[in-house]
Design a protein around this motif. Structure first.
Motif, mmCIF file in Angstrom:
data_model
loop_
_atom_site.group_PDB
_atom_site.id
_atom_site.type_symbol
_atom_site.label_atom_id
_atom_site.label_comp_id
_atom_site.label_asym_id
_atom_site.label_seq_id
_atom_site.Cartn_x
_atom_site.Cartn_y
_atom_site.Cartn_z
ATOM 1 N N ALA A 170 -30.614 -8.961 -5.722
ATOM 2 C CA ALA A 170 -30.050 -7.963 -6.630
ATOM 3 C C ALA A 170 -30.987 -6.764 -6.753
ATOM 4 N N VAL A 171 -32.284 -7.033 -6.724
ATOM 5 C CA VAL A 171 -33.251 -5.939 -6.794
ATOM 6 C C VAL A 171 -33.191 -5.111 -5.522
ATOM 7 N N TYR A 172 -33.065 -5.782 -4.371
ATOM 8 C CA TYR A 172 -32.910 -5.050 -3.116
ATOM 9 C C TYR A 172 -31.689 -4.135 -3.162
ATOM 10 N N ALA A 173 -30.583 -4.674 -3.668
ATOM 11 C CA ALA A 173 -29.352 -3.883 -3.743
ATOM 12 C C ALA A 173 -29.532 -2.687 -4.665
ATOM 13 N N THR A 174 -30.237 -2.899 -5.790
ATOM 14 C CA THR A 174 -30.461 -1.799 -6.730
ATOM 15 C C THR A 174 -31.335 -0.715 -6.121
ATOM 16 N N VAL A 175 -32.402 -1.121 -5.441
ATOM 17 C CA VAL A 175 -33.298 -0.158 -4.792
ATOM 18 C C VAL A 175 -32.550 0.621 -3.722
ATOM 19 N N LEU A 232 -29.313 1.230 -3.616
ATOM 20 C CA LEU A 232 -28.374 2.148 -4.266
ATOM 21 C C LEU A 232 -29.094 3.378 -4.812
ATOM 22 N N VAL A 233 -30.255 3.161 -5.436
ATOM 23 C CA VAL A 233 -31.018 4.289 -5.976
ATOM 24 C C VAL A 233 -31.496 5.209 -4.855
#
Length: 241
Positions: free
Chosen positions: A28-33, A35-36
């Motif tokens: 989930a952190v990978y996906a957030t990074v 996306l940002v």
């Protein structure tokens, strides 16, 4: 689009290499990074560039254009923000298809972001070819002597001069349409209005402004010439050093 996409792609690769050494990070952190990173490259970067350059970008520099407000002034952060956010849908979401479609359907080739922000793209690259001076149309000598023709905004005056220089290259329908659009913008600066077609009005206004500005420059040069001895001389009896 190519520049921003390439920069975003390189930024994603750099961030991915930075996160390789941290396997404990959740997906989930990978996906957030990710996306940002995409948000920074495709949304925040264009907004920042347009704000700092007051309406320019790599593409606009290439074609000689600038984004300006509907009143001709420079855009600010609010205008760039609206254009950048709407670009997510009409540019990146449709690969520019929606922006092209709306540009074809609006008078000033505005895309959705321009309609929302109150802006449009203005061509501002001045041709290096000298423009032939316009001649006052036949039968308007009397009108020219009494007409009150105010100074046109720089952008409008440049577009009128460019149109008059290239009018013969347009198809008749497009030529009449551009002349009518420019004449509507010129009308507030002219009184009284002569009963002539739009293109004749543009030619007459350009000729009157050219003649009056030429006379003003000639009078200024004459005044400076007569003041030359006073401006360049020294008081009587002042020692020469």
């Amino acid at each position: 689009m190519l520049v921003y996409f390439a920069a975003t792609y390189l930024l994603i690769i750099a961030v991915s290499f930075a996160l390789i050494g941290a396997p404990e990070i959740e997906s989930a952190v990978y996906a957030t990074v990710f996306l940002v990173t995409v948000l920074v490259g495709l949304v925040i970067a264009p907004i920042t560039v347009e704000t700092i350059t007051r309406g320019r970008s790599v593409g606009k520099v290439a074609v000689g254009a600038r984004i300006v407000r509907d009143d001709g002034g420079a855009i600010g952060l609010r205008h760039a923000l609206i254009r950048g956010l709407s670009g997510v849908i009409e540019i990146w979401g449709t690969l520019g298809g929606l922006a092209i479609l709306l540009g074809l359907l609006t008078p000033r080739a505005k895309r959705l972001g321009d309609l929302m922000a109150g802006t449009y793209s203005q061509y501002e690259r001045v041709s290096r070819r000298p423009l032939s001076p316009p001649l006052l149309p036949w039968g308007l000598d009397g009108w020219a002597r009494v007409a009150d023709v105010a100074r046109l905004p720089e952008g409008l005056a440049r577009r009128v001069a460019q149109f008059l220089h290239e009018a013969t290259q347009y198809e008749p329908g497009r030529r009449a349409g551009i002349a009518d659009e420019l004449a509507r913008e010129v009308v507030p600066y002219v009184a009284p209005l002569p009963d002539v077609p739009p293109e004749v009005l543009l030619t007459a206004v350009a000729a009157v402004r050219r003649d009056r500005e030429a006379r003003a420059l000639a009078l200024e040069a004459d005044r400076l010439r007569r003041l030359g001895p006073v401006l360049e001389g020294v008081p009587h009896g002042f020692p020469s050093r």
